[in-house]
Design an enzyme around this catalytic site. Structure first.
Site, PDB file in Angstrom:
ATOM      1  N   GLY A  12      35.905  40.371  50.199  1.00  0.00           N
ATOM      2  CA  GLY A  12      34.674  40.774  50.876  1.00  0.00           C
ATOM      3  C   GLY A  12      34.809  41.941  51.843  1.00  0.00           C
ATOM      4  N   LEU A  50      49.715  38.142  43.011  1.00  0.00           N
ATOM      5  CA  LEU A  50      50.710  38.119  44.099  1.00  0.00           C
ATOM      6  C   LEU A  50      51.779  37.049  43.891  1.00  0.00           C
ATOM      7  CD1 LEU A  50      48.353  38.515  47.195  1.00  0.00           C
ATOM      8  CD2 LEU A  50      50.031  40.191  46.391  1.00  0.00           C
ATOM      9  N   GLY A  70      45.283  40.439  50.749  1.00  0.00           N
ATOM     10  CA  GLY A  70      45.224  39.581  49.557  1.00  0.00           C
ATOM     11  C   GLY A  70      45.516  38.119  49.859  1.00  0.00           C
ATOM     12  N   SER A 109      44.619  35.186  60.422  1.00  0.00           N
ATOM     13  CA  SER A 109      43.245  34.711  60.657  1.00  0.00           C
ATOM     14  C   SER A 109      43.172  33.918  61.957  1.00  0.00           C
ATOM     15  CB  SER A 109      42.816  33.821  59.491  1.00  0.00           C
ATOM     16  OG  SER A 109      41.634  33.113  59.822  1.00  0.00           O
ATOM     17  N   ASN A 110      41.979  33.896  62.512  1.00  0.00           N
ATOM     18  CA  ASN A 110      41.723  33.050  63.690  1.00  0.00           C
ATOM     19  C   ASN A 110      41.997  31.583  63.356  1.00  0.00           C
ATOM     20  OD1 ASN A 110      38.788  31.566  63.466  1.00  0.00           O
ATOM     21  ND2 ASN A 110      38.780  33.444  62.267  1.00  0.00           N
ATOM     22  N   TYR A 134      44.733  26.549  54.813  1.00  0.00           N
ATOM     23  CA  TYR A 134      44.571  28.004  54.851  1.00  0.00           C
ATOM     24  C   TYR A 134      45.105  28.581  56.172  1.00  0.00           C
ATOM     25  CZ  TYR A 134      41.887  32.272  55.845  1.00  0.00           C
ATOM     26  OH  TYR A 134      41.514  33.536  56.222  1.00  0.00           O
ATOM     27  N   LYS A 138      48.375  31.084  57.100  1.00  0.00           N
ATOM     28  CA  LYS A 138      48.337  32.327  57.885  1.00  0.00           C
ATOM     29  C   LYS A 138      49.410  32.304  58.967  1.00  0.00           C
ATOM     30  CE  LYS A 138      45.105  34.501  55.711  1.00  0.00           C
ATOM     31  NZ  LYS A 138      45.394  35.756  55.005  1.00  0.00           N
ATOM     32  N   ARG A 172      29.010  30.992  66.900  1.00  0.00           N
ATOM     33  CA  ARG A 172      30.473  31.131  66.871  1.00  0.00           C
ATOM     34  C   ARG A 172      30.890  32.581  66.627  1.00  0.00           C
ATOM     35  NH1 ARG A 172      33.738  31.114  62.575  1.00  0.00           N
ATOM     36  NH2 ARG A 172      35.928  30.949  63.112  1.00  0.00           N
TER      37      ARG A 172
HETATM   38  C1  15L Z   1      38.348  33.650  57.823  1.00  0.00           C
HETATM   39  O1  15L Z   1      39.564  33.632  57.982  1.00  0.00           O
HETATM   40  C2  15L Z   1      37.748  33.796  56.484  1.00  0.00           C
HETATM   41  O2  15L Z   1      38.525  34.592  55.642  1.00  0.00           O
HETATM   42  C3  15L Z   1      36.335  34.302  56.543  1.00  0.00           C
HETATM   43  O3  15L Z   1      35.759  34.064  55.280  1.00  0.00           O
HETATM   44  C4  15L Z   1      35.503  33.648  57.643  1.00  0.00           C
HETATM   45  O4  15L Z   1      35.281  32.309  57.337  1.00  0.00           O
HETATM   46  C5  15L Z   1      36.220  33.780  58.972  1.00  0.00           C
HETATM   47  O5  15L Z   1      37.560  33.352  58.894  1.00  0.00           O
HETATM   48  C6  15L Z   1      35.549  33.038  60.128  1.00  0.00           C
HETATM   49  O6  15L Z   1      36.252  32.356  60.869  1.00  0.00           O
HETATM   50  O7  15L Z   1      34.352  33.178  60.334  1.00  0.00           O
END
Ligand code: 15L
Length: 267
Positions: A12, A50, A70, A109-110, A134, A138, A172
């Site tokens: 995306g 990958l 990726g 990612s957060n 997930y 990360k 959020r």
């Molecule tokens: C992410 O890590 C995701 O890839 C994305 O699709 C969103 O869900 C984002 O976090 C989020 O926390 O809003």
């Protein structure tokens, strides 16, 4: 940085990134398992899984810097996360090292720290608190980045990305929003700043409602342009249409925290 490889081309983020990166680096090679449907005639793309090390090493050859977007980008089954984000991420760092790539910017990612509460302010030196398989993948990617930086001198920047979009879409996201231009600014610091060795930055814009101390990114010259508060009214209007989520609303990771959650039901 002459030749850049960007993985996750069918994801995306690419539609915005491709416009913003155009002309920044002389050569950009995009890759993904699936061919993106917006591929321009002047864009270079190679389809790669990958999870296949030999394929990954081939596309890393001759590359100066990799932006690793990726992998699987939301919660998934263990097998999906294992192949895409654990094996895939290992292959990426190992191939980068073996092929002499100088820098990697890893899209963390957060959700690596999603189980911090919303009343907590966190920096980059906190213990990871993943909210999903997930998120744990990360955190694993960040650990691999540190390993390849410390052991092999690869220059690695991990971006704990919030939510990339043109505007924050709910309450959020007022805290975690990342304007695409700010994402590019962070990527450019990772690929170009002379003092990068191994760093973690939060991928967020200038969000007054935010939870993260991003002074480490600012130390490297990051000046976010996006201001989430400019969109407060529309974000809160969207929020008003959403069902309350008692668990998700308590933690920074939101719905990723409430998915499969049953800790309160344990004796
Ligand atoms: C992410 O890590 C995701 O890839 C994305 O699709 C969103 O869900 C984002 O976090 C989020 O926390 O809003």
């Amino acid at each position: 940085m002459q030749k850049i490889l960007v993985t996750g081309a069918a994801g995306g983020v690419r539609p915005r990134l491709r416009k913003l990166l155009k002309g920044v680096y002389p050569s950009i090679l995009w890759s993904d398992k699936r061919t993106p449907n917006d591929l321009g005639a002047d864009e270079n793309f190679i389809a790669v899984d990958l999870a296949d090390y030999a394929e990954v090493e081939k596309i890393a050859a001759g590359i100066d810097g990799i932006v690793h977007l990726g992998g699987y980008s939301i919660e998934g089954s263990w097998d999906t996360i294992l192949q895409s984000n654990i094996v895939g991420c290992y292959n990426l760092f190992e191939a980068a090292y073996r092929q002499g790539v100088k820098r990697v910017v890893f899209a963390s990612s957060n959700h690596a720290v999603g189980f911090y509460r919303r009343d907590q302010r966190v920096g980059v030196n906190v213990t990871v608190r993943p909210d999903t398989r997930y998120g744990a993948s990360k955190a694993f990617g960040e650990a691999l980045g540190a390993l390849y930086a410390d052991k092999h001198g690869l220059r690695v920047t991990c971006l704990r990305i919030g939510n990339v979009g043109d505007a924050p879409i709910d309450r959020r996201r007022l805290a975690v929003w990342l304007k695409p231009e700010d994402l590019v600014a962070l990527i450019r610091i990772g690929l170009e700043h002379p003092d990068i060795r191994f760093e973690i930055f939060y991928g967020c814009s200038d969000n007054a409602a935010g939870w993260w101390d991003n002074s480490n990114a600012r130390r490297f010259g990051y000046h976010p342009q996006g201001r989430a508060e400019d969109f407060r009214e529309q974000a809160m209007a969207a929020q008003a249409t959403m069902a309350p989520d008692p668990i998700g609303d308590r933690f920074q990771g939101g719905a990723f925290c409430s998915e499969e959650y049953d800790a309160d039901r344990k004796p």
